[in-house]
Design an enzyme around this catalytic site. Structure first.
Site, PDB file in Angstrom:
ATOM      1  N   LEU A   1      43.208  38.083  51.345  1.00 31.70           N
ATOM      2  CA  LEU A   1      43.924  39.463  52.327  1.00 31.70           C
ATOM      3  C   LEU A   1      43.002  40.530  52.212  1.00 31.70           C
ATOM      4  O   LEU A   1      42.412  40.987  51.169  1.00 31.70           O
ATOM      5  CB  LEU A   1      45.259  39.690  52.112  1.00 31.70           C
ATOM      6  CG  LEU A   1      46.427  38.812  52.311  1.00 31.70           C
ATOM      7  CD1 LEU A   1      47.734  39.241  51.540  1.00 31.70           C
ATOM      8  CD2 LEU A   1      46.519  38.721  53.787  1.00 31.70           C
TER       9      LEU A   1
ATOM     10  N   HIS B   1      43.043  34.017  40.575  1.00 33.45           N
ATOM     11  CA  HIS B   1      44.328  33.416  40.194  1.00 33.45           C
ATOM     12  C   HIS B   1      44.369  32.255  39.618  1.00 33.45           C
ATOM     13  O   HIS B   1      43.455  31.544  39.760  1.00 33.45           O
ATOM     14  CB  HIS B   1      45.258  33.558  41.491  1.00 33.45           C
ATOM     15  CG  HIS B   1      45.516  34.883  42.317  1.00 33.45           C
ATOM     16  ND1 HIS B   1      46.749  35.598  41.829  1.00 33.45           N
ATOM     17  CD2 HIS B   1      44.855  35.279  43.409  1.00 33.45           C
ATOM     18  CE1 HIS B   1      46.344  36.708  42.868  1.00 33.45           C
ATOM     19  NE2 HIS B   1      45.499  36.577  43.562  1.00 33.45           N
TER      20      HIS B   1
ATOM     21  N   HIS C   1      43.434  49.748  50.943  1.00 37.30           N
ATOM     22  CA  HIS C   1      43.647  48.306  51.369  1.00 37.30           C
ATOM     23  C   HIS C   1      44.054  48.553  52.848  1.00 37.30           C
ATOM     24  O   HIS C   1      45.419  49.191  52.882  1.00 37.30           O
ATOM     25  CB  HIS C   1      44.630  47.703  50.546  1.00 37.30           C
ATOM     26  CG  HIS C   1      44.860  46.288  51.123  1.00 37.30           C
ATOM     27  ND1 HIS C   1      44.426  45.168  50.568  1.00 37.30           N
ATOM     28  CD2 HIS C   1      45.377  45.922  52.206  1.00 37.30           C
ATOM     29  CE1 HIS C   1      44.783  44.000  51.175  1.00 37.30           C
ATOM     30  NE2 HIS C   1      45.423  44.338  52.222  1.00 37.30           N
TER      31      HIS C   1
ATOM     32  N   ALA D   1      47.142  35.296  47.205  1.00 36.52           N
ATOM     33  CA  ALA D   1      45.980  35.521  48.145  1.00 36.52           C
ATOM     34  C   ALA D   1      44.906  36.080  47.064  1.00 36.52           C
ATOM     35  O   ALA D   1      45.155  36.995  46.147  1.00 36.52           O
ATOM     36  CB  ALA D   1      46.108  36.781  49.264  1.00 36.52           C
TER      37      ALA D   1
ATOM     38  N   LYS E   1      43.703  54.104  44.488  1.00 38.21           N
ATOM     39  CA  LYS E   1      43.794  53.004  45.336  1.00 38.21           C
ATOM     40  C   LYS E   1      44.940  53.245  46.186  1.00 38.21           C
ATOM     41  O   LYS E   1      46.315  53.299  45.499  1.00 38.21           O
ATOM     42  CB  LYS E   1      43.753  51.739  44.850  1.00 38.21           C
ATOM     43  CG  LYS E   1      43.633  50.563  45.481  1.00 38.21           C
ATOM     44  CD  LYS E   1      42.410  50.281  46.351  1.00 38.21           C
ATOM     45  CE  LYS E   1      42.684  49.069  47.298  1.00 38.21           C
ATOM     46  NZ  LYS E   1      42.557  47.826  46.839  1.00 38.21           N
TER      47      LYS E   1
ATOM     48  N   HIS F   1      34.327  46.626  44.212  1.00 41.91           N
ATOM     49  CA  HIS F   1      35.741  46.380  44.383  1.00 41.91           C
ATOM     50  C   HIS F   1      35.892  45.247  43.593  1.00 41.91           C
ATOM     51  O   HIS F   1      35.402  44.029  43.978  1.00 41.91           O
ATOM     52  CB  HIS F   1      35.795  46.111  45.783  1.00 41.91           C
ATOM     53  CG  HIS F   1      37.510  45.885  46.210  1.00 41.91           C
ATOM     54  ND1 HIS F   1      38.307  46.489  46.823  1.00 41.91           N
ATOM     55  CD2 HIS F   1      38.279  44.776  45.513  1.00 41.91           C
ATOM     56  CE1 HIS F   1      39.505  46.007  46.957  1.00 41.91           C
ATOM     57  NE2 HIS F   1      39.550  45.106  46.319  1.00 41.91           N
TER      58      HIS F   1
ATOM     59  N   ARG G   1      42.164  41.453  36.360  1.00 39.59           N
ATOM     60  CA  ARG G   1      43.586  41.092  35.563  1.00 39.59           C
ATOM     61  C   ARG G   1      43.424  41.659  34.286  1.00 39.59           C
ATOM     62  O   ARG G   1      42.585  42.537  33.466  1.00 39.59           O
ATOM     63  CB  ARG G   1      43.726  39.602  35.804  1.00 39.59           C
ATOM     64  CG  ARG G   1      43.394  39.019  37.022  1.00 39.59           C
ATOM     65  CD  ARG G   1      44.186  39.619  38.137  1.00 39.59           C
ATOM     66  NE  ARG G   1      44.023  38.749  39.534  1.00 39.59           N
ATOM     67  CZ  ARG G   1      44.264  39.210  40.662  1.00 39.59           C
ATOM     68  NH1 ARG G   1      44.785  40.572  40.922  1.00 39.59           N
ATOM     69  NH2 ARG G   1      43.774  38.530  41.778  1.00 39.59           N
TER      70      ARG G   1
ATOM     71  N   ASN H   1      45.665  47.035  40.385  1.00 41.60           N
ATOM     72  CA  ASN H   1      47.124  46.350  40.777  1.00 41.60           C
ATOM     73  C   ASN H   1      47.467  45.346  39.880  1.00 41.60           C
ATOM     74  O   ASN H   1      47.777  44.094  39.891  1.00 41.60           O
ATOM     75  CB  ASN H   1      46.805  45.600  42.298  1.00 41.60           C
ATOM     76  CG  ASN H   1      45.868  44.640  42.259  1.00 41.60           C
ATOM     77  OD1 ASN H   1      45.009  44.590  41.553  1.00 41.60           O
ATOM     78  ND2 ASN H   1      46.096  43.655  43.051  1.00 41.60           N
TER      79      ASN H   1
ATOM     80  N   HIS I   1      38.609  42.884  41.010  1.00 44.93           N
ATOM     81  CA  HIS I   1      39.905  42.593  40.249  1.00 44.93           C
ATOM     82  C   HIS I   1      39.549  41.414  39.131  1.00 44.93           C
ATOM     83  O   HIS I   1      38.917  40.633  39.179  1.00 44.93           O
ATOM     84  CB  HIS I   1      41.020  41.832  41.144  1.00 44.93           C
ATOM     85  CG  HIS I   1      41.527  42.539  42.321  1.00 44.93           C
ATOM     86  ND1 HIS I   1      42.430  43.372  42.285  1.00 44.93           N
ATOM     87  CD2 HIS I   1      40.706  42.408  43.405  1.00 44.93           C
ATOM     88  CE1 HIS I   1      42.624  43.635  43.602  1.00 44.93           C
ATOM     89  NE2 HIS I   1      41.555  43.432  44.088  1.00 44.93           N
TER      90      HIS I   1
ATOM     91  N   ASP J   1      35.522  42.117  45.829  1.00 44.82           N
ATOM     92  CA  ASP J   1      37.190  41.881  45.911  1.00 44.82           C
ATOM     93  C   ASP J   1      37.288  40.491  45.177  1.00 44.82           C
ATOM     94  O   ASP J   1      38.183  39.614  45.472  1.00 44.82           O
ATOM     95  CB  ASP J   1      37.728  41.641  47.225  1.00 44.82           C
ATOM     96  CG  ASP J   1      39.202  41.629  47.432  1.00 44.82           C
ATOM     97  OD1 ASP J   1      39.870  42.339  46.293  1.00 44.82           O
ATOM     98  OD2 ASP J   1      39.889  41.426  48.532  1.00 44.82           O
TER      99      ASP J   1
ATOM    100  N   HIS K   1      36.980  46.078  51.661  1.00 41.09           N
ATOM    101  CA  HIS K   1      36.812  44.575  52.283  1.00 41.09           C
ATOM    102  C   HIS K   1      37.317  44.566  53.510  1.00 41.09           C
ATOM    103  O   HIS K   1      38.466  44.348  54.029  1.00 41.09           O
ATOM    104  CB  HIS K   1      37.771  43.758  51.646  1.00 41.09           C
ATOM    105  CG  HIS K   1      39.213  44.193  51.096  1.00 41.09           C
ATOM    106  ND1 HIS K   1      40.122  44.756  52.034  1.00 41.09           N
ATOM    107  CD2 HIS K   1      39.930  44.233  50.071  1.00 41.09           C
ATOM    108  CE1 HIS K   1      41.241  45.222  51.385  1.00 41.09           C
ATOM    109  NE2 HIS K   1      41.225  44.577  50.199  1.00 41.09           N
TER     110      HIS K   1
HETATM  111  O1  DOR Z   1      43.193  38.556  48.586  1.00 43.12           O
HETATM  112  C1  DOR Z   1      43.312  39.459  47.931  1.00 43.12           C
HETATM  113  N1  DOR Z   1      43.691  39.534  46.525  1.00 43.12           N
HETATM  114  N2  DOR Z   1      43.374  40.668  48.399  1.00 43.12           N
HETATM  115  C2  DOR Z   1      43.853  41.745  47.786  1.00 43.12           C
HETATM  116  O2  DOR Z   1      43.986  42.814  48.593  1.00 43.12           O
HETATM  117  C3  DOR Z   1      44.220  41.576  46.510  1.00 43.12           C
HETATM  118  C4  DOR Z   1      43.824  40.622  45.734  1.00 43.12           C
HETATM  119  C5  DOR Z   1      44.609  40.345  44.338  1.00 43.12           C
HETATM  120  O3  DOR Z   1      44.780  41.315  43.596  1.00 43.12           O
HETATM  121  O4  DOR Z   1      44.816  39.244  44.270  1.00 43.12           O
HETATM  122 ZN    ZN Z   2      41.096  43.704  46.275  1.00 38.07          ZN
END
Ligand code: DOR
Ligand code: ZN
Length: 344
Positions: free
Chosen positions: A219, A251, A136, A263, A99, A13, A17, A41, A15, A247, A174
């Protein structure tokens, strides 16, 4: 110096970007992991197989030279997703799951699913084709307390999905609560769960006690200590339904240190050392390899990796920030000392 040799792990899992953030973070994951399930996402989300294949190319182009890291792509489920698209995804060698984001649950989930009944045709198609559903697991009802959203999702939504689609293969992503852990244990091996390093290392005091720490905000939100203990027990139990999924969700610093902060914890820079820390605290380092390198591959019906990596116990200080000309990203445990590191 203590050393730990592991079969090369995978991150189930992740991310990464796109654009400048992708270029800044992908090397960290590629150094430690053979493969990773890439979350869809983005803005706009990855809804079709052809979008996923383009995104895959962008990831491959951003990799350090000579990397053999393999991105495992996913689609973002929408009530508009057609049966043909699901069939295409199931046939593709590059797509490994779809997802489900409840609309409004987290980062870039606006295009997600407002009501689970809307996607019953898609779930039926996925059940038939064997393509896993990645979830999620939080309700978004504004009246539901943020600390209860996973528990209520498991109780009300996940249990009905499983009841109505018993053959659907599901990863509850998660997990953060003892209720989710108990639920997974009570079900068949069609249901598995990923666990992040931050939820193994921290309870909600790390977010809120004494000061608000936005870089520990993710999250589902960190929970009470009793839940962290339940996650540690599950991760170190040898139960193959629980496996590694960081996860890692980078950011920009400015988007985290804000009156309306995003988050997501950036943990990919040292994902394995962070898990090693958590496993070592409970005297379970010998359980790390299967959690990190075997169970996820088995669930996704992919071969286990054959290469190995070595971790060594050699304390180092986490940088305060990972910066380049375009991005500034604050890592989990910025400025703190980690005991484990990847041997070069
Ligand atoms: O904290 C999180 N950030 N939880 C998620 O489910 C998505 C993720 C994000 O893409 O920033
Ligand atoms: Zn995630």
């Amino acid at each position: 110096m203590q050393k730990l040799i592991l079969t090369k792990p995978d991150d189930w899992h992740l991310h990464v970007r796109n654009g400048a953030i992708l270029k800044a973070v992908i090397g960290h994951t590629a150094r430690q992991f053979g493969r990773a399930i890439i979350m869809p996402n983005l803005k706009p989300p990855i809804i079709t197989v052809s979008q996923a294949l383009l995104y895959r190319q962008e990831i491959l182009s951003a990799l350090p030279e000579n990397s053999d890291f393999e991105p495992l792509m996913t689609l973002y489920l929408s009530s508009e997703t057609t049966a043909e698209e699901i069939a295409l995804a199931a046939q593709s060698d590059y797509i490994h799951g779809i997802k489900l984001y409840p609309a409004g649950a987290t980062t870039n989930s606006e295009a997600g699913v407002p009501d689970i009944k809307q996607i019953y045709p898609q779930l039926a198609a996925m059940e038939k084709s064997g393509l896993p559903l990645l979830i999620h697991g939080e309700v978004t009802d504004p009246d539901c307390d943020i600390f209860d959203r996973e528990r209520v999702f498991v109780d009300k939504v996940l249990s009905s999905i499983i009841h109505d689609f018993p053959g659907l293969r599901i990863v509850l992503e998660h997990v953060t609560t003892k209720e989710a852990v108990e639920f997974v244990k009570s079900q068949s091996s069609n249901l598995a769960a990923t666990i992040t390093p931050q939820h193994l290392l921290y309870n909600r005091n790390a977010l809120l006690a004494g000061a608000i720490r936005p870089h520990n905000y993710c999250l589902p939100v960190l929970k009470r200590e009793e839940h962290r203990q339940a996650l540690l027990s599950a991760a170190t139990s040898g139960d193959s339904r629980f496996f590694l999924g960081t996860d890692s969700a980078p950011h920009l610093r400015s988007d985290k240190e804000s009156a309306c902060g995003c988050a997501g914890c950036f943990n990919a820079f040292a994902a394995l050392p962070l898990y090693a820390e958590a496993f070592e605290h409970v005297g379970a380092l010998e359980k790390l390899e299967a959690f990190a390198s075997f169970y996820g591959a088995d669930f996704y019906r992919l071969p286990r990796n054959t290469a190995t990596i070595m971790l060594e116990k050699n304390p180092w200080q986490v940088p305060n920030s990972y910066d380049n000309e375009k991005t500034s990203i604050i890592p989990l445990k910025a400025g703190e000392v980690l005991n484990w590191q990847l041997a070069s």
